[in-house]
Design a protein around this motif. Structure first.
Motif, short mmCIF file in Angstrom:
data_model
loop_
_atom_site.label_atom_id
_atom_site.label_comp_id
_atom_site.label_asym_id
_atom_site.label_seq_id
_atom_site.Cartn_x
_atom_site.Cartn_y
_atom_site.Cartn_z
N LEU A 2 98.13 94.19 -14.67
CA LEU A 2 98.43 92.93 -14.01
C LEU A 2 99.08 93.52 -12.46
N ASP A 3 99.46 94.70 -12.31
CA ASP A 3 99.83 95.10 -11.09
C ASP A 3 98.26 95.17 -10.27
N SER A 4 97.68 95.63 -10.80
CA SER A 4 96.07 95.99 -9.87
C SER A 4 95.69 94.61 -9.47
N ILE A 5 95.53 93.73 -10.70
CA ILE A 5 95.02 92.20 -10.21
C ILE A 5 95.93 91.75 -9.00
N PHE A 6 97.16 91.92 -9.03
CA PHE A 6 97.97 91.30 -8.05
C PHE A 6 97.92 92.03 -6.61
N ASN A 7 97.61 93.26 -6.84
CA ASN A 7 97.40 94.32 -5.49
C ASN A 7 95.89 93.75 -4.78
N ILE A 8 95.07 93.32 -5.81
CA ILE A 8 93.64 93.14 -5.23
C ILE A 8 93.97 91.56 -4.81
N ALA A 9 94.54 90.65 -5.16
CA ALA A 9 94.81 89.40 -4.68
C ALA A 9 95.28 89.60 -3.29
N CYS A 10 96.41 90.18 -3.23
CA CYS A 10 97.01 90.59 -1.79
C CYS A 10 96.23 91.02 -0.80
N ALA A 11 95.21 92.04 -1.38
CA ALA A 11 94.27 92.45 -0.22
C ALA A 11 93.27 91.33 -0.16
N LEU A 12 92.80 90.59 -0.76
CA LEU A 12 91.87 89.51 -0.46
C LEU A 12 92.61 88.64 0.48
N ASP A 13 93.74 88.14 0.02
CA ASP A 13 94.57 87.33 1.00
C ASP A 13 94.63 87.72 2.46
N SER A 14 94.96 89.27 2.38
CA SER A 14 94.89 89.79 3.69
C SER A 14 93.70 89.77 4.56
N ALA A 53 98.28 80.49 -1.09
CA ALA A 53 96.73 80.78 -0.97
C ALA A 53 96.41 79.34 -0.65
N LEU A 54 96.96 78.32 -1.36
CA LEU A 54 96.50 77.00 -1.08
C LEU A 54 96.61 76.26 0.15
N ASP A 55 97.84 76.82 0.68
CA ASP A 55 98.22 76.21 2.02
C ASP A 55 97.17 76.84 3.13
N SER A 56 96.61 78.11 2.94
CA SER A 56 95.76 78.79 3.80
C SER A 56 94.31 78.21 3.78
N GLN A 57 94.19 77.60 2.60
CA GLN A 57 92.99 76.74 2.64
C GLN A 57 92.82 75.54 3.09
N GLY A 58 94.14 75.05 3.28
CA GLY A 58 94.27 73.65 3.86
C GLY A 58 94.61 72.67 2.99
N LYS A 59 94.83 73.42 1.66
CA LYS A 59 95.08 72.06 0.55
C LYS A 59 96.70 72.08 0.78
N TYR A 60 96.92 71.32 1.45
CA TYR A 60 98.39 71.07 1.78
C TYR A 60 99.11 70.24 0.75
N ALA A 61 98.68 69.23 0.10
CA ALA A 61 99.20 68.52 -0.91
C ALA A 61 99.43 69.56 -2.23
N GLU A 62 98.48 70.15 -2.44
CA GLU A 62 98.71 71.02 -3.77
C GLU A 62 99.59 72.07 -3.40
N SER A 63 99.40 72.70 -2.31
CA SER A 63 100.43 73.73 -1.96
C SER A 63 101.99 73.30 -1.93
N GLU A 64 102.12 72.06 -1.35
CA GLU A 64 103.30 71.49 -1.16
C GLU A 64 104.18 71.28 -2.78
N ALA A 65 103.29 70.91 -3.62
CA ALA A 65 103.88 70.58 -4.96
C ALA A 65 104.30 71.59 -5.63
N LEU A 66 103.31 72.85 -5.41
CA LEU A 66 103.67 74.17 -6.04
C LEU A 66 104.97 74.78 -5.20
N TYR A 67 105.02 74.65 -4.05
CA TYR A 67 106.27 75.26 -3.13
C TYR A 67 107.55 74.22 -3.72
N ARG A 68 107.22 72.96 -3.93
CA ARG A 68 108.50 72.43 -4.72
C ARG A 68 108.87 72.66 -5.89
N GLU A 69 107.83 72.96 -6.76
CA GLU A 69 108.25 73.49 -8.15
C GLU A 69 108.91 74.73 -7.96
#
Length: 91
Positions: A2-14, A53-69
């Motif tokens: 799981l740590d490896s998957i997370f690290n790859i996700a972070c690298a992709l995000d960067s 990640a959603l926010d960075s893609q411009g999916k603001y409504a989805e990202s807001e819902a997750l931020y609130r959760e």
């Protein structure tokens, strides 16, 4: 692992590969929900990362819902003044 998957996700995000990082963050989230529980801080970090990640893609409504959760659960489990809770508000 799981740590490896997370690290790859972070690298992709960067690299600005937000859709790919979102998919891996979601994979981490699913595993963490099953193994750690929905209210565990690491599980909440996964929700937060997906929201970013959603926010960075411009999916603001989805990202807001997750931020609130994330914010609501962090308030309940960590307290309103915890730094992670405050990070949820900031975003």
């Amino acid at each position: 692992t799981l740590d490896s998957i997370f690290n790859i996700a972070c690298a992709l995000d960067s690299q600005g590969k937000y859709a790919e990082s979102e998919a891996l963050y979601r994979e981490c989230w699913e595993v963490r929900k099953k193994t750690l529980g929905e209210d565990h801080p690491d599980t909440l970090d996964s929700i937060f990362n997906i929201a970013c990640a959603l926010d960075s893609q411009g999916k603001y409504a989805e990202s807001e819902a997750l931020y609130r959760e994330c914010w609501e659960v962090r308030k309940k489990t960590l307290g309103e003044d915890h730094p992670d809770t405050l990070d949820s508000i900031f975003n």
